[in-house]
Design an enzyme around this catalytic site. Structure first.
Site, PDB file in Angstrom:
ATOM      1  N   CYS A 161       0.811  -1.223   0.000  1.00 13.71           N
ATOM      2  CA  CYS A 161       0.000   0.000   0.000  1.00 13.71           C
ATOM      3  C   CYS A 161       0.843   1.271   0.000  1.00 13.71           C
ATOM      4  O   CYS A 161       0.319   2.356  -0.215  1.00 13.71           O
ATOM      5  CB  CYS A 161      -0.951   0.013   1.194  1.00 13.71           C
ATOM      6  SG  CYS A 161      -0.125   0.081   2.783  1.00 13.71           S
ATOM      7  N   ASP A 177       2.405   2.653   2.579  1.00 13.29           N
ATOM      8  CA  ASP A 177       2.469   3.334   3.868  1.00 13.29           C
ATOM      9  C   ASP A 177       3.755   2.981   4.604  1.00 13.29           C
ATOM     10  O   ASP A 177       4.197   1.838   4.580  1.00 13.29           O
ATOM     11  CB  ASP A 177       1.279   2.947   4.756  1.00 13.29           C
ATOM     12  CG  ASP A 177      -0.053   3.382   4.185  1.00 13.29           C
ATOM     13  OD1 ASP A 177      -0.082   4.379   3.444  1.00 13.29           O
ATOM     14  OD2 ASP A 177      -1.071   2.737   4.490  1.00 13.29           O
ATOM     15  N   CYS A 201      -1.782   7.015   4.018  1.00 12.38           N
ATOM     16  CA  CYS A 201      -3.162   7.466   3.907  1.00 12.38           C
ATOM     17  C   CYS A 201      -3.695   7.956   5.255  1.00 12.38           C
ATOM     18  O   CYS A 201      -3.042   7.831   6.288  1.00 12.38           O
ATOM     19  CB  CYS A 201      -4.033   6.332   3.385  1.00 12.38           C
ATOM     20  SG  CYS A 201      -4.170   4.937   4.527  1.00 12.38           S
ATOM     21  N   CYS A 261      -3.652  -0.813   8.154  1.00 13.61           N
ATOM     22  CA  CYS A 261      -2.996   0.370   8.736  1.00 13.61           C
ATOM     23  C   CYS A 261      -2.788   0.198  10.235  1.00 13.61           C
ATOM     24  O   CYS A 261      -1.776   0.627  10.784  1.00 13.61           O
ATOM     25  CB  CYS A 261      -3.815   1.625   8.462  1.00 13.61           C
ATOM     26  SG  CYS A 261      -3.916   2.027   6.698  1.00 13.61           S
TER      27      CYS A 261
END
Length: 150
Positions: free
Chosen positions: A35, A37, A61, A105
């Protein structure tokens, strides 16, 4: 913005504990190439093994920033053992939930904290039950092991 509740939005728009600690006792970095991150967690720990400060820097994000912010709030004031007992599911619950596609996350925040504590333990010759079996050198793309929401 209907995907995110007020708690998530507040931690994204007004993140708590963002930044760096001068001379941190432990640093943990974790990221997901899947992703994009990346998180860095820094901790300060006192002589009684209490985490007195935690700061984060996150490239990612809104859910990643919110998860980082919430995770720091959850561990400050806790002992290292108490902090190690906090799971990514606890972070999601404190946030009031995340969309299923964003649960990873919270895993990033959980792992970055464990890496910071591992770094602290390693530098200070300490062992913690909560780090048993933890591999700080595991690949940064273990998102296929993300727990399902109940």
């Amino acid at each position: 913005m209907g995907l995110y509740n007020d708690t998530v939005m507040d931690n994204f728009m007004n993140p708590k504990n963002m930044g760096e600690i001068e001379n941190p006792d432990g640093v943990g970095v974790y990221g997901s190439p899947v992703c994009g991150d990346m998180m860095q967690m820094q901790i300060s720990v006192d002589e009684n093994d209490v985490i007195t400060d935690c700061k984060f820097k996150t490239f990612g994000c809104g859910s990643a920033i919110a998860s980082s912010s919430m995770a720091t709030q959850m561990i400050i004031g806790k002992t290292v053992d108490e902090a190690l007992a906090i799971t990514n599911k606890d972070v999601v619950n404190e946030l009031g939930g995340l969309p299923p596609v964003k649960i990873h996350c919270s895993v990033l925040a959980d792992t970055a904290i464990k890496r910071a504590i591992y770094n602290y333990a390693e530098k200070n010759g300490k062992t913690y039950k909560g780090l048993e079996g933890f591999d700080p050198n595991a690949d940064d793309d273990d998102d296929d092991e993300i727990p399902e929401e109940e």
